[in-house]
Scaffold this active site. Structure first.
Site, PDB file in Angstrom:
ATOM      1  N   ASN A   7      14.392  -0.192   6.278  1.00  0.00           N
ATOM      2  CA  ASN A   7      13.233  -0.125   5.374  1.00  0.00           C
ATOM      3  C   ASN A   7      13.226   1.185   4.608  1.00  0.00           C
ATOM      4  O   ASN A   7      12.260   1.496   3.924  1.00  0.00           O
ATOM      5  CB  ASN A   7      11.922  -0.273   6.162  1.00  0.00           C
ATOM      6  CG  ASN A   7      11.652   0.936   7.041  1.00  0.00           C
ATOM      7  OD1 ASN A   7      12.577   1.655   7.420  1.00  0.00           O
ATOM      8  ND2 ASN A   7      10.396   1.169   7.372  1.00  0.00           N
ATOM      9  N   THR A  12      11.040  -3.611   1.645  1.00  0.00           N
ATOM     10  CA  THR A  12      10.246  -4.526   2.446  1.00  0.00           C
ATOM     11  C   THR A  12      10.734  -5.958   2.254  1.00  0.00           C
ATOM     12  O   THR A  12      11.772  -6.192   1.621  1.00  0.00           O
ATOM     13  CB  THR A  12       8.732  -4.315   2.154  1.00  0.00           C
ATOM     14  OG1 THR A  12       7.969  -5.096   3.068  1.00  0.00           O
ATOM     15  CG2 THR A  12       8.365  -4.681   0.726  1.00  0.00           C
ATOM     16  N   LYS A  21      15.204  -6.243   3.717  1.00  0.00           N
ATOM     17  CA  LYS A  21      15.582  -5.192   4.674  1.00  0.00           C
ATOM     18  C   LYS A  21      17.032  -5.323   5.155  1.00  0.00           C
ATOM     19  O   LYS A  21      17.702  -4.336   5.395  1.00  0.00           O
ATOM     20  CB  LYS A  21      14.621  -5.183   5.872  1.00  0.00           C
ATOM     21  CG  LYS A  21      13.213  -4.712   5.508  1.00  0.00           C
ATOM     22  CD  LYS A  21      12.342  -4.588   6.751  1.00  0.00           C
ATOM     23  CE  LYS A  21      10.937  -4.145   6.387  1.00  0.00           C
ATOM     24  NZ  LYS A  21      10.105  -3.906   7.588  1.00  0.00           N
ATOM     25  N   LYS A  59       0.821  -1.205   0.000  1.00  0.00           N
ATOM     26  CA  LYS A  59       0.000   0.000   0.000  1.00  0.00           C
ATOM     27  C   LYS A  59       0.864   1.269   0.000  1.00  0.00           C
ATOM     28  O   LYS A  59       0.348   2.387  -0.030  1.00  0.00           O
ATOM     29  CB  LYS A  59      -0.915   0.003   1.220  1.00  0.00           C
ATOM     30  CG  LYS A  59      -1.964  -1.116   1.186  1.00  0.00           C
ATOM     31  CD  LYS A  59      -3.087  -0.800   2.137  1.00  0.00           C
ATOM     32  CE  LYS A  59      -4.266  -1.759   2.097  1.00  0.00           C
ATOM     33  NZ  LYS A  59      -4.235  -2.863   1.187  1.00  0.00           N
ATOM     34  N   SER A  60       2.179   1.100   0.050  1.00  0.00           N
ATOM     35  CA  SER A  60       3.048   2.273   0.167  1.00  0.00           C
ATOM     36  C   SER A  60       2.845   3.300  -0.947  1.00  0.00           C
ATOM     37  O   SER A  60       2.813   4.505  -0.657  1.00  0.00           O
ATOM     38  CB  SER A  60       4.516   1.833   0.227  1.00  0.00           C
ATOM     39  OG  SER A  60       4.755   1.144   1.427  1.00  0.00           O
ATOM     40  N   GLY A 100      -2.040  -2.713  13.333  1.00  0.00           N
ATOM     41  CA  GLY A 100      -0.848  -2.031  12.846  1.00  0.00           C
ATOM     42  C   GLY A 100      -1.058  -1.116  11.650  1.00  0.00           C
ATOM     43  O   GLY A 100      -0.072  -0.672  11.042  1.00  0.00           O
ATOM     44  N   MET A 153       0.988  -5.637  15.450  1.00  0.00           N
ATOM     45  CA  MET A 153       1.646  -4.931  14.351  1.00  0.00           C
ATOM     46  C   MET A 153       1.079  -5.344  12.995  1.00  0.00           C
ATOM     47  O   MET A 153       1.337  -4.694  11.989  1.00  0.00           O
ATOM     48  CB  MET A 153       3.164  -5.148  14.425  1.00  0.00           C
ATOM     49  CG  MET A 153       3.775  -4.307  15.550  1.00  0.00           C
ATOM     50  SD  MET A 153       5.508  -4.651  15.987  1.00  0.00           S
ATOM     51  CE  MET A 153       6.319  -4.437  14.442  1.00  0.00           C
TER      52      MET A 153
END
Ligand code: ATR
Length: 287
Positions: free
Chosen positions: A96, A71, A75, A25-26, A251, A227
């Site tokens: 990240n 991601t 990482k 969703k970034s 989260g 989270m």
């Protein structure tokens, strides 16, 4: 545009790099930040072949990339590649966040700051003087323990299925901070209670609980925080509701806040997050 473009240029390129990546969703979150601030950014998803992170990051750089979120499962690769790392990335051993700094990549880990901002800022729950139970000892837990300690809780106890992993993540802090790693059985035998219980395991993905079902760990007024997030409460959240947690959160806020922490470092302006969290929550419910 040249590869030396700065992040202030409206054509600066950003991306989230992972494998898989289609679900991320970034890009939507960063587009919403930019829209809210009247800025324009290019932020894409990059599916990076496994084992190809270094080469893919170089390709991204050659395409004009100046910043990336990283991601699963890259990482640690991002941390290894960066020539300069924030303290919290060093503590996590993973990053990240990447930003191009003239002739090298700088890395950070914004997960812990995102978690703390969500708990303290959005949920209004101060961690100072509180007893915190951190469930899990993988990358997610490692990324947040340092920033949690900065909030001055009176104790952080780490409980994990594999004790050796819990011992390893508290080891760097043992001499200087109120941390410990305990087997769940000891914790329960001692009747320890906590003001804040954070699930940093991936147990919910397997429909499993990170503590024995009957465990009584919540102090009066306690916050249970998973989270993970989803359309419906996770198994941990449902369990917490039945076992004495006064407040329960997932989260989603952390996801948006860790992104905001990236945005402000790249662009120098702080995005407004609350309406974006609310909109994503509504979209999740309607999905
Ligand atoms: P992440 O980067 O998301 O933290 P990870 O490094 O694979 O992923 O770590 C997953 C964490 O969830 C670990 O703490 C793991 O416990 P182990 O150290 O024993 O592997 C925990 N975990 C995963 N599945 C679990 C389950 N079914 N029950 C309890 N803990 C679980």
């Amino acid at each position: 545009m040249t590869a030396s473009s700065t992040s202030s240029a409206s054509d600066a390129r950003y991306a989230v790099i992972g494998n898989p990546i289609a679900h991320s969703k970034s890009p939507n979150i960063h587009a919403a930040f930019a829209a809210g601030l009247g800025q324009q950014i290019h932020y894409d998803r990059r599916l990076c072949p496994l084992g190809d992170f270094a080469a893919d990051l170089e390709r991204f750089r050659n395409e004009g990339g100046v910043g990336a979120n990283v991601t699963v499962p890259f990482k640690r690769d991002a941390f290894a590649i960066a020539r300069e790392a924030s303290l919290r990335a060093q503590q996590a051993g993973a990053a990240n966040f990447l930003a191009w700094r003239g002739d090298h990549w700088y890395c950070d880990n914004t997960d812990g700051a995102g978690l703390v901002r969500d708990i303290e800022g959005n949920l209004g729950f101060s961690l100072k003087g509180k007893r915190v139970l951190l469930l899990g000892a993988g990358g997610a837990a490692r990324g947040v323990i340092g920033p949690l300690l900065l909030r001055e809780p009176t104790a952080i106890v780490v409980v994990n299925r594999t004790q050796a992993n819990a011992d390893a993540i508290v080891a760097p802090y043992l001499a200087t901070h109120p941390v410990s790693a305990l087997p769940a059985s000891d914790l329960l035998a001692q009747g320890q209670r906590f003001d804040c219980v954070i699930n940093a395991t991936s147990a919910s993905l397997a429909g499993a609980l990170p503590l024995p079902d009957g465990a009584a760990v919540f102090a009066p007024g306690a916050l249970a925080y998973d989270m993970m997030y989803g359309k419906v409460p996770t198994i941990f959240m449902a369990w917490a509701a039945q076992h004495g947690a006064a407040r329960i959160a997932d989260g989603l806020g952390m996801l948006v806040e860790q992104a905001a922490e990236s945005y402000v470092q790249w662009r120098g302006v702080q995005p407004v997050t609350a309406p974006i969290i609310a909109r994503m929550r509504a979209e999740l419910a309607a999905s």
